[in-house]
Design a protein around this motif. Structure first.
Motif, mmCIF file in Angstrom:
data_model
loop_
_atom_site.group_PDB
_atom_site.id
_atom_site.type_symbol
_atom_site.label_atom_id
_atom_site.label_comp_id
_atom_site.label_asym_id
_atom_site.label_seq_id
_atom_site.Cartn_x
_atom_site.Cartn_y
_atom_site.Cartn_z
ATOM 1 N N VAL A 14 13.339 -3.372 6.509
ATOM 2 C CA VAL A 14 14.786 -3.151 6.626
ATOM 3 C C VAL A 14 15.461 -3.434 5.293
ATOM 4 N N LEU A 15 15.116 -4.558 4.670
ATOM 5 C CA LEU A 15 15.678 -4.871 3.355
ATOM 6 C C LEU A 15 15.296 -3.799 2.344
ATOM 7 N N LEU A 16 14.056 -3.359 2.359
ATOM 8 C CA LEU A 16 13.594 -2.335 1.431
ATOM 9 C C LEU A 16 14.445 -1.067 1.563
ATOM 10 N N VAL A 17 14.626 -0.603 2.780
ATOM 11 C CA VAL A 17 15.388 0.629 3.009
ATOM 12 C C VAL A 17 16.836 0.467 2.552
ATOM 13 N N VAL A 18 17.462 -0.651 2.937
ATOM 14 C CA VAL A 18 18.866 -0.880 2.561
ATOM 15 C C VAL A 18 19.012 -0.909 1.037
ATOM 16 N N LEU A 19 18.166 -1.671 0.364
ATOM 17 C CA LEU A 19 18.269 -1.761 -1.097
ATOM 18 C C LEU A 19 17.945 -0.441 -1.771
ATOM 19 N N ALA A 20 16.947 0.273 -1.272
ATOM 20 C CA ALA A 20 16.596 1.565 -1.873
ATOM 21 C C ALA A 20 17.747 2.559 -1.731
ATOM 22 N N LEU A 21 18.386 2.546 -0.569
ATOM 23 C CA LEU A 21 19.514 3.464 -0.361
ATOM 24 C C LEU A 21 20.736 3.060 -1.185
ATOM 25 N N LEU A 22 20.981 1.760 -1.317
ATOM 26 C CA LEU A 22 22.144 1.292 -2.074
ATOM 27 C C LEU A 22 21.966 1.441 -3.581
ATOM 28 N N THR A 23 20.758 1.175 -4.073
ATOM 29 C CA THR A 23 20.548 1.175 -5.524
ATOM 30 C C THR A 23 19.840 2.417 -6.040
ATOM 31 N N GLY A 24 19.109 3.103 -5.169
ATOM 32 C CA GLY A 24 18.321 4.245 -5.603
ATOM 33 C C GLY A 24 17.064 3.837 -6.360
ATOM 34 N N ARG A 25 16.768 2.556 -6.366
ATOM 35 C CA ARG A 25 15.613 2.023 -7.104
ATOM 36 C C ARG A 25 14.569 1.531 -6.103
ATOM 37 N N VAL A 26 13.595 2.366 -5.804
ATOM 38 C CA VAL A 26 12.590 2.041 -4.796
ATOM 39 C C VAL A 26 11.715 0.871 -5.254
ATOM 40 N N THR A 27 11.327 0.854 -6.520
ATOM 41 C CA THR A 27 10.475 -0.235 -7.007
ATOM 42 C C THR A 27 11.174 -1.579 -6.871
ATOM 43 N N ILE A 53 0.839 -1.202 0.000
ATOM 44 C CA ILE A 53 0.000 0.000 0.000
ATOM 45 C C ILE A 53 0.875 1.252 0.000
ATOM 46 N N GLY A 54 1.878 1.273 0.858
ATOM 47 C CA GLY A 54 2.754 2.446 0.964
ATOM 48 C C GLY A 54 3.541 2.712 -0.295
ATOM 49 N N SER A 55 3.809 1.674 -1.065
ATOM 50 C CA SER A 55 4.624 1.864 -2.270
ATOM 51 C C SER A 55 3.869 2.591 -3.371
ATOM 52 N N THR A 56 2.570 2.799 -3.205
ATOM 53 C CA THR A 56 1.839 3.593 -4.199
ATOM 54 C C THR A 56 2.353 5.027 -4.207
ATOM 55 N N TYR A 57 2.981 5.445 -3.104
ATOM 56 C CA TYR A 57 3.568 6.785 -3.037
ATOM 57 C C TYR A 57 4.888 6.866 -3.783
ATOM 58 N N ALA A 58 5.596 5.746 -3.913
ATOM 59 C CA ALA A 58 6.896 5.655 -4.572
ATOM 60 C C ALA A 58 7.946 6.561 -3.937
ATOM 61 N N ASP A 59 7.732 6.933 -2.693
ATOM 62 C CA ASP A 59 8.691 7.738 -1.959
ATOM 63 C C ASP A 59 9.130 6.926 -0.737
ATOM 64 N N LEU A 60 10.422 6.720 -0.594
ATOM 65 C CA LEU A 60 10.943 5.867 0.469
ATOM 66 C C LEU A 60 10.470 6.309 1.853
ATOM 67 N N GLY A 61 10.521 7.591 2.127
ATOM 68 C CA GLY A 61 10.109 8.096 3.434
ATOM 69 C C GLY A 61 8.655 7.795 3.738
ATOM 70 N N GLN A 62 7.780 7.958 2.749
ATOM 71 C CA GLN A 62 6.360 7.682 2.955
ATOM 72 C C GLN A 62 6.100 6.180 3.125
ATOM 73 N N ILE A 63 6.856 5.368 2.402
ATOM 74 C CA ILE A 63 6.712 3.920 2.563
ATOM 75 C C ILE A 63 7.110 3.516 3.981
ATOM 76 N N VAL A 64 8.249 4.006 4.435
ATOM 77 C CA VAL A 64 8.725 3.678 5.785
ATOM 78 C C VAL A 64 7.702 4.115 6.824
ATOM 79 N N LEU A 65 7.205 5.337 6.696
ATOM 80 C CA LEU A 65 6.222 5.843 7.649
ATOM 81 C C LEU A 65 4.956 4.988 7.639
ATOM 82 N N THR A 66 4.478 4.629 6.457
ATOM 83 C CA THR A 66 3.275 3.803 6.341
ATOM 84 C C THR A 66 3.472 2.459 7.024
#
Length: 172
Positions: free
Chosen positions: A105-118, A42-55
């Motif tokens: 945790v995996l989502l955040v690490v991968l998003a920060l390392l790759t810059g690819r949130v999807t 659900i949170g990934s509909t925002y496609a913004d890492l911060g909003q996903i984490v908060l959700t």
């Protein structure tokens, strides 16, 4: 003989069969994983890492608080040992939080390392499916199921994650 560093690390991870010893812990782990994965979807509909984490964090926290509140109400009915029951009720809910936040945790690490949130979102959902399968297998084996039965329970548990991935695909 001491365990190797890798074996010690494995014992501390979510997927280790020694991690949660009781059936209740395994059930809550499955519950928490599904909640966390659904919140990621659900949170990934925002496609913004911060909003996903908060959700995800807020969703897991609300589910944990609601479940613990219900448990606390039940514990408050008993007057004897009320403080002990309250502390135990809070402690017993931790698998929901731990399992619910592990894919995040995996989502955040991968998003920060790759810059690819999807990519990070789908990887986290994949981890959730693996976790669910492992929890189903662990529960079946503890119930002394055959290997074939344990595989069936593992696949059924993983299918819960598949439903969440289906939700994610439908949302986008």
């Amino acid at each position: 003989m001491t365990a190797s560093p890798g074996r010690r690390l494995l014992r501390r991870t979510v997927l280790s069969h020694h991690r949660w010893q009781t059936e209740r812990d395994l059930a809550q782990s499955i519950y928490g994983t599904v909640i966390g994965a659904a919140a990621i979807a659900i949170g990934s509909t925002y496609a913004d890492l911060g909003q996903i984490v908060l959700t995800v964090v807020v969703t897991v926290a609300v589910y944990w608080a609601a479940e613990r509140y219900a448990e606390l109400l039940a514990a408050a009915v008993h007057s004897a040992g009320r403080r002990t029951r309250v502390l135990a009720a809070l402690r017993h809910g931790l698998p929901v939080v731990e399992a619910g936040l592990t894919p995040l945790v995996l989502l955040v690490v991968l998003a920060l390392l790759t810059g690819r949130v999807t990519f990070a979102v789908f990887s986290a959902l994949g981890l959730a499916i693996l976790m669910l399968g492992a929890f189903g297998h662990a529960a079946a084996r503890r119930a002394e199921a055959t290997r074939f039965q344990a595989l069936g329970w593992s696949l059924c548990s993983a299918a819960l994650g598949g439903v969440v991935v289906g939700l994610k695909v439908l949302l986008h």
